[in-house]
Scaffold this motif. Structure first.
Motif, PDB file in Angstrom:
ATOM      1  N   THR A   6       0.958  -1.378  -0.251  1.00 39.58           N
ATOM      2  CA  THR A   6       0.441  -0.577  -0.113  1.00 39.58           C
ATOM      3  C   THR A   6       0.799   1.269  -0.372  1.00 39.58           C
ATOM      4  N   LEU A   7       0.680   2.747  -0.654  1.00 39.64           N
ATOM      5  CA  LEU A   7       1.429   3.677  -0.720  1.00 39.64           C
ATOM      6  C   LEU A   7       1.588   4.154   0.272  1.00 39.64           C
ATOM      7  N   ARG A  21       3.850   1.544   2.611  1.00 42.90           N
ATOM      8  CA  ARG A  21       5.656   1.492   2.449  1.00 42.90           C
ATOM      9  C   ARG A  21       5.943   2.838   2.985  1.00 42.90           C
ATOM     10  N   PRO A  64       2.013   2.999  -4.173  1.00 43.49           N
ATOM     11  CA  PRO A  64       3.655   3.022  -3.632  1.00 43.49           C
ATOM     12  C   PRO A  64       4.878   2.276  -4.617  1.00 43.49           C
TER      13      PRO A  64
END
Length: 200
Positions: free
Chosen positions: A14-15, A18, A63
């Motif tokens: 996940t953005l 991370r 990410p």
């Protein structure tokens, strides 16, 4: 400082996850080693250097595939100047000297590259035309890489070193000095290219 657990940041897909791991686990290491590298560079060359740690602020969905610190000699930014990076892909550390596609006064670097291509081969670096990819080729192919850099406007010129996550050196640990030494070695190109471009 650096150790094999560094690569775990890339396990979060996940953005926000991370980015949070990068900021918590890697950025403090970049800050510490970056300060030491800046001190070494300024002592050795008696010149001013500037450091930037990637913040990935433009990312809104995916990410970041890699993360890094960059050092150059222009306070206005590193991307349009010769610069050296130390960073990580999910499977390797990388240290790279780069002349990106949109670097200022790009044609002025072509003759300097040709002048130093034998040195680059002798020192055993890897080379690439794409700073957004982890894949590099042996320096013996530098003729092709320089030729593409001259002909294809969207291409980069990347010279570097990589240390794979599964390398015994990484598994054993205690390799900060190796990374710093490689960074300092590549930084010679940054200083040379900046100097010769200014003089030409």
């Amino acid at each position: 400082m650096f150790d094999k657990n560094d690569f775990k940041v890339f396990e979060d897909m996940t953005l926000p996850g991370r980015l949070g791991l990068i900021r918590a686990n890697l950025d403090p290491k970049f800050e510490e080693i970056g300060v030491e590298l800046m001190q070494r560079l300024e002592t050795e060359y008696q010149q001013q250097f500037f450091m930037k740690i990637a913040k990935h602020q433009r990312r809104t969905q995916n990410p970041p595939p890699d993360t890094w610190l960059a050092i150059n000699q222009d306070k206005r930014g590193y991307k349009k100047t010769p610069h050296v990076e130390l960073g990580l892909w999910p499977d390797r550390y990388f240290i790279t000297f780069s002349l990106l596609a949109d670097i200022k006064n790009r044609p002025g670097y072509y003759p300097i590259l040709k002048e130093y291509q034998d040195t680059i081969i002798t020192e055993g670096w890897s080379v690439s035309n794409d700073h957004t990819s982890s894949e590099m080729v042996p320096a013996s192919d530098i003729d092709k890489v320089i030729a593409r850099y001259e002909k294809v406007k969207s291409s980069d010129l990347v010279i570097g070193y990589e240390l794979k996550a599964d390398d015994p050196i990484v598994q054993k640990g205690n390799y900060d000095q190796l990374l710093m030494d490689k960074f300092m070695q590549l930084s010679k190109l940054m200083v040379i290219f900046n100097k010769l471009q200014v003089e030409s």
